[in-house]
Design a protein around this motif. Structure first.
Motif, PDB file in Angstrom:
ATOM      1  N   GLU A  57       0.813  -1.221   0.000  1.00  0.00           N
ATOM      2  CA  GLU A  57       0.000   0.000   0.000  1.00  0.00           C
ATOM      3  C   GLU A  57       0.845   1.269   0.000  1.00  0.00           C
ATOM      4  O   GLU A  57       0.313   2.367  -0.081  1.00  0.00           O
ATOM      5  N   THR A  58       2.162   1.119   0.115  1.00  0.00           N
ATOM      6  CA  THR A  58       3.042   2.291   0.096  1.00  0.00           C
ATOM      7  C   THR A  58       3.781   2.374  -1.228  1.00  0.00           C
ATOM      8  O   THR A  58       3.730   1.468  -2.041  1.00  0.00           O
ATOM      9  N   SER A  59       4.473   3.465  -1.451  1.00  0.00           N
ATOM     10  CA  SER A  59       5.294   3.632  -2.651  1.00  0.00           C
ATOM     11  C   SER A  59       6.558   4.393  -2.255  1.00  0.00           C
ATOM     12  O   SER A  59       6.593   5.077  -1.244  1.00  0.00           O
ATOM     13  N   ASN A  62       9.399   7.427  -7.743  1.00  0.00           N
ATOM     14  CA  ASN A  62       8.487   8.158  -8.616  1.00  0.00           C
ATOM     15  C   ASN A  62       8.563   7.562 -10.025  1.00  0.00           C
ATOM     16  O   ASN A  62       9.354   6.643 -10.299  1.00  0.00           O
ATOM     17  N   GLU A  63       7.745   8.076 -10.922  1.00  0.00           N
ATOM     18  CA  GLU A  63       7.646   7.507 -12.274  1.00  0.00           C
ATOM     19  C   GLU A  63       8.980   7.556 -13.013  1.00  0.00           C
ATOM     20  O   GLU A  63       9.379   6.598 -13.694  1.00  0.00           O
ATOM     21  N   LEU A  66      11.363   4.862 -11.646  1.00  0.00           N
ATOM     22  CA  LEU A  66      10.987   3.526 -12.089  1.00  0.00           C
ATOM     23  C   LEU A  66      11.351   3.300 -13.553  1.00  0.00           C
ATOM     24  O   LEU A  66      11.790   2.207 -13.937  1.00  0.00           O
ATOM     25  N   GLU A  93       9.451  -4.394 -10.945  1.00  0.00           N
ATOM     26  CA  GLU A  93       8.484  -4.497  -9.855  1.00  0.00           C
ATOM     27  C   GLU A  93       9.113  -5.173  -8.627  1.00  0.00           C
ATOM     28  O   GLU A  93       8.806  -4.815  -7.492  1.00  0.00           O
ATOM     29  N   ASP A  96      11.183  -2.557  -6.979  1.00  0.00           N
ATOM     30  CA  ASP A  96      10.281  -1.590  -6.361  1.00  0.00           C
ATOM     31  C   ASP A  96       9.775  -2.113  -5.014  1.00  0.00           C
ATOM     32  O   ASP A  96       9.642  -1.362  -4.039  1.00  0.00           O
ATOM     33  N   PHE A  97       9.495  -3.420  -4.940  1.00  0.00           N
ATOM     34  CA  PHE A  97       9.052  -4.019  -3.679  1.00  0.00           C
ATOM     35  C   PHE A  97      10.202  -4.129  -2.680  1.00  0.00           C
ATOM     36  O   PHE A  97      10.039  -3.838  -1.490  1.00  0.00           O
ATOM     37  N   ARG A 100      11.092  -1.167  -0.548  1.00  0.00           N
ATOM     38  CA  ARG A 100      10.149  -0.916   0.540  1.00  0.00           C
ATOM     39  C   ARG A 100      10.340  -1.930   1.665  1.00  0.00           C
ATOM     40  O   ARG A 100      10.175  -1.610   2.832  1.00  0.00           O
ATOM     41  N   GLN A 106      17.103   2.214  -0.215  1.00  0.00           N
ATOM     42  CA  GLN A 106      16.393   3.389  -0.706  1.00  0.00           C
ATOM     43  C   GLN A 106      17.321   4.551  -1.049  1.00  0.00           C
ATOM     44  O   GLN A 106      17.299   5.073  -2.177  1.00  0.00           O
TER      45      GLN A 106
END
Length: 234
Positions: A57-59, A62-63, A66, A93, A96-97, A100, A106
């Protein structure tokens, strides 16, 4: 042996000795990426599932970040007639996971993308993602080979190395990547009992009733059933 075969060779050796890739942080175990947050059972406790749900549910990226990651992943593992590309297996993806799930990635990744764009602007007066493929490869060639990097580009080398490790981890832990390795893991084989000539040598033989019940490969996946007295029913 080409670059991709070399990678496969290294990974297969690691699997055989039980020390598969640990991403970029050897002090922590590599996290697994569930296929979907809606799966009811995928080897997680209720507490872990709740944490996973919060992560989904978090991100973080940014575009633009990615998109940059996607381009880099396919530069590291490009598509060919024989192999899939990194983007074919959703490596972007996965990364990206992971950032988090493992927050230590990060700052290095976000800072690395900023460094990459700054270096690209310095050379070509534009961001990395809008460079031509030839320009992108020229940039990567300068930071992709440890011990050959110019001192002023060491930060870029560290970023590219982290990206390469995450890309390989994401690709070769995917279904397609594992199939490409040809690694079967602990797969059951077919056993049809002790060979008859060995049994005869020691004065034994199988009873037909038990052969039908216990060594029948057509129903080898069935769970055995027993009666209250401990007799095998089926």
């Amino acid at each position: 042996m080409n670059r991709r075969d070399s990678i496969k060779s290294i990974l297969l050796g690691s699997v055989a000795t039980g020390i598969t890739f640990h991403g970029c942080n050897p002090s922590e175990p590599t996290a697994s990426l569930p296929q979907t947050p809606d799966l009811p059972q995928y080897g997680r406790t209720d507490k872990e599932k709740l944490r996973d749900q919060k992560l989904f549910e978090t991100s973080f990226f940014n575009e633009h970040e990615l998109l940059t990651i996607a381009v880099l992943c396919d530069i590291i593992l490009p598509k060919s007639n024989q192999y899939n590309s990194a983007s074919d297996t959703d490596v972007k993806e996965f990364i990206d996971f992971i950032v988090r799930d493992m927050e230590a990635h990060q700052i290095p990744l976000r800072g690395g993308i900023m460094w990459l764009d700054g270096f690209s602007n310095k050379i070509y007066n534009k961001e990395f993602v809008v460079c031509t493929e030839e320009e992108q490869l020229h940039i990567c060639d300068q930071i992709a080979y440890p011990e050959e990097t110019k001192p002023e580009l060491i930060q870029g080398e560290a970023f590219f190395t982290r990206m390469r490790n995450l890309t390989l981890t994401g690709y070769y832990t995917s279904k397609k990547g594992i199939e490409e390795l040809g690694y079967k893991g602990n797969t059951p084989n077919v056993w049809d009992g002790v060979p008859e000539h060995i049994l005869s040598k020691h004065g034994f033989k199988y009873e037909e009733e038990w052969l039908a019940k216990c060594i029948n490969n057509s129903n080898r996946g069935d769970v055995a059933k027993w009666d209250d007295k401990g007799n095998l029913i089926s």
